[in-house]
Write an enzyme that holds these catalytic residues in place. Structure first.
Site, PDB file in Angstrom:
ATOM      1  N   HIS A  66       0.836  -1.206   0.000  1.00 33.45           N
ATOM      2  CA  HIS A  66       0.000   0.000   0.000  1.00 33.45           C
ATOM      3  C   HIS A  66       0.871   1.256   0.000  1.00 33.45           C
ATOM      4  O   HIS A  66       0.676   2.165  -0.813  1.00 33.45           O
ATOM      5  CB  HIS A  66      -0.907  -0.017   1.237  1.00 33.45           C
ATOM      6  CG  HIS A  66      -1.688   1.241   1.454  1.00 33.45           C
ATOM      7  ND1 HIS A  66      -3.030   1.343   1.189  1.00 33.45           N
ATOM      8  CD2 HIS A  66      -1.307   2.472   1.929  1.00 33.45           C
ATOM      9  CE1 HIS A  66      -3.447   2.564   1.472  1.00 33.45           C
ATOM     10  NE2 HIS A  66      -2.416   3.266   1.930  1.00 33.45           N
ATOM     11  N   GLU A  67       1.840   1.313   0.900  1.00 32.92           N
ATOM     12  CA  GLU A  67       2.674   2.506   0.998  1.00 32.92           C
ATOM     13  C   GLU A  67       3.542   2.715  -0.237  1.00 32.92           C
ATOM     14  O   GLU A  67       3.677   3.836  -0.734  1.00 32.92           O
ATOM     15  CB  GLU A  67       3.545   2.429   2.253  1.00 32.92           C
ATOM     16  CG  GLU A  67       2.765   2.420   3.551  1.00 32.92           C
ATOM     17  CD  GLU A  67       1.847   3.623   3.710  1.00 32.92           C
ATOM     18  OE1 GLU A  67       2.179   4.702   3.200  1.00 32.92           O
ATOM     19  OE2 GLU A  67       0.786   3.458   4.332  1.00 32.92           O
ATOM     20  N   HIS A 108       1.818   4.327  -3.069  1.00 30.36           N
ATOM     21  CA  HIS A 108       1.711   5.789  -3.017  1.00 30.36           C
ATOM     22  C   HIS A 108       2.809   6.434  -3.860  1.00 30.36           C
ATOM     23  O   HIS A 108       2.594   7.475  -4.494  1.00 30.36           O
ATOM     24  CB  HIS A 108       1.826   6.286  -1.572  1.00 30.36           C
ATOM     25  CG  HIS A 108       0.549   6.199  -0.795  1.00 30.36           C
ATOM     26  ND1 HIS A 108      -0.630   6.774  -1.208  1.00 30.36           N
ATOM     27  CD2 HIS A 108       0.265   5.603   0.404  1.00 30.36           C
ATOM     28  CE1 HIS A 108      -1.580   6.546  -0.315  1.00 30.36           C
ATOM     29  NE2 HIS A 108      -1.057   5.834   0.673  1.00 30.36           N
ATOM     30  N   GLU A 165      -5.748   6.835  -2.046  1.00 30.92           N
ATOM     31  CA  GLU A 165      -5.819   5.735  -1.078  1.00 30.92           C
ATOM     32  C   GLU A 165      -6.386   4.458  -1.708  1.00 30.92           C
ATOM     33  O   GLU A 165      -5.903   3.357  -1.434  1.00 30.92           O
ATOM     34  CB  GLU A 165      -6.657   6.147   0.129  1.00 30.92           C
ATOM     35  CG  GLU A 165      -5.955   7.088   1.076  1.00 30.92           C
ATOM     36  CD  GLU A 165      -4.768   6.431   1.767  1.00 30.92           C
ATOM     37  OE1 GLU A 165      -4.796   5.220   2.009  1.00 30.92           O
ATOM     38  OE2 GLU A 165      -3.795   7.150   2.064  1.00 30.92           O
ATOM     39  N   HIS A 173      -8.800   8.258   3.700  1.00 28.70           N
ATOM     40  CA  HIS A 173      -8.834   6.842   4.056  1.00 28.70           C
ATOM     41  C   HIS A 173     -10.267   6.327   4.139  1.00 28.70           C
ATOM     42  O   HIS A 173     -10.536   5.170   3.823  1.00 28.70           O
ATOM     43  CB  HIS A 173      -8.140   6.609   5.407  1.00 28.70           C
ATOM     44  CG  HIS A 173      -6.673   6.862   5.394  1.00 28.70           C
ATOM     45  ND1 HIS A 173      -6.142   8.113   5.629  1.00 28.70           N
ATOM     46  CD2 HIS A 173      -5.622   6.026   5.184  1.00 28.70           C
ATOM     47  CE1 HIS A 173      -4.818   8.041   5.566  1.00 28.70           C
ATOM     48  NE2 HIS A 173      -4.480   6.791   5.297  1.00 28.70           N
TER      49      HIS A 173
END
Length: 379
Positions: free
Chosen positions: A169-170, A173, A193, A257
């Site tokens: 997920h990170e 980004h 997100e 989020h």
């Protein structure tokens, strides 16, 4: 989670990059790859490609752009004498490093073999993962400044947040930043997100490790809620008690989020379809706003459409209605305007109440939003 990535944290991450650049990476480049084995806190036993030097093994993969994992306490690359890393317990400081390295190389492999993308910026450079970041730090964040992901060990310094979906997920980004550049506010922030949740899920399914059975749940193994529940549910986002299942005019005013639920729900419906089902032993039940019954087109097809929309059609200000247009354009490009895939994209957006043509995002109320692009937190 409400903690933000502060300017100080960003500067610390940049300083860490400079420190580690001089702490062994230059030496490692001339050395040879070696096959090792890791035992992660969350991942269990996984294979690792490391770098063999004359005196030790480095947790750096020369076959994947020198993807590397660093100990945040010492700002040096993790090393080992026998190429057997960690023991699966957080008390062994290598164990979190195993998870982080495996997440990073799993992201590399997924984007390489799915989209021929080599690294976050498609420049052939791997990710730098920093474990044991900070002190009592119950968060994880991505920094564009250093091209790195920083993992805290939890509020008690005993629960590293190094799950594969959180890591993926990170890192995603960073890919979003390098492509569409979705700003972190309003619906563009929600799509930022969603993109990270979508590809975190795809990386988890691609890696397919026994210790973390692939699912459409985000961050369940990290247990940031403290009760065994995930941060987000993609089949029915409202299961978390705060995220919306369907678009409404209030969505632009939600934390990204929380508002990401619309994109996540769309993706689940597109990939898997509506209604009850069991996937890898996990039960899901995805509703539609209009009562429609949808048949999924498959994960890989849905992900290919989202990736093309992200990299070709989305911009920094894309909202949900513009995302509908972008994904329809991507489906047309890949499969044709008369295809079942194109029709499925439109039906899935309609099922989450995103209909019609692209329109500007409704003005939000100006309230400052907590959170930051590239940090993990509950909705």
């Amino acid at each position: 989670m409400r903690r933000r990535l502060t300017a100080g944290a960003a500067l610390a991450a940049a300083a860490l990059l400079a420190s580690v650049m001089g702490a062994g990476t230059g030496t490692a480049a001339a050395d040879s790859p070696a096959l090792g084995t890791g035992y992660g806190v969350h991942d269990g036993q996984v294979p690792l490609t490391t770098t063999k030097t004359t005196s030790a093994y480095l947790l750096q993969d020369p076959t994947r752009g020198n993807t590397v994992t660093v100990d945040g306490r010492t700002n040096t690359i993790l090393t080992d004498a026998d190429n057997i890393w960690g023991n699966g317990l957080p008390t062994n400081l290598q164990s979190a490093g195993v998870d982080a390295q495996f997440a990073a190389v799993s992201v590399w492999d997924y984007f390489k073999y799915s989209f021929n993308r080599l690294g976050v910026r498609n420049d052939g450079k791997g990710v730098r993962s920093v474990v044991h970041y900070g002190n009592h730090y119950a968060n994880v964040f991505w920094s564009d400044a250093c091209g790195c992901i920083n993992y805290g060990d939890g509020s008690d310094n005993a629960h590293p947040l190094t799950t594969i979906d959180i890591g993926a997920h990170e890192i995603t980004h960073g890919i979003t930043s390098a492509t569409a550049g979705l700003t972190y506010s309003g619906e563009a922030g929600a799509l930022n997100e969603s993109t990270s949740d979508i590809f975190a899920t795809m990386v988890e399914f691609s890696a397919n490790i026994p210790a973390d059975v692939p699912d459409y749940l985000i961050g369940e193994k990290a247990d940031l809620n403290g009760n065994g529940t995930p941060l987000r549910y993609m089949d029915r986002p409202s299961r978390d008690g705060v995220s919306p299942d369907y678009w409404s005019t209030s969505v632009p005013n939600l934390d990204p989020h929380v508002a990401s639920g619309i994109g996540n729900h769309f993706f689940f419906l597109l990939a898997e379809g509506s209604g009850p089902r069991v996937i890898n032993g996990i039960s899901y039940n995805s509703p539609t706003v209009n009562g429609s019954v949808l048949t999924g087109i498959g994960q890989n097809t849905a992900a290919a459409i989202w990736y093309r929309a992200l990299t070709v059609y989305m911009t920094s200000t894309t909202n949900y209605h513009a995302a509908r247009t972008a994904t329809l354009a991507a489906a047309r490009d890949l499969y044709g305007a008369a295809s079942s895939q194109y029709a499925a994209v439109g039906a899935a957006w309609t099922a989450v109440n995103v209909v019609g043509r692209a329109v500007p995002s409704p003005a939000h109320d100006g309230t400052a939003r907590t959170g930051h692009a590239g940090e993990v937190r509950a909705g």
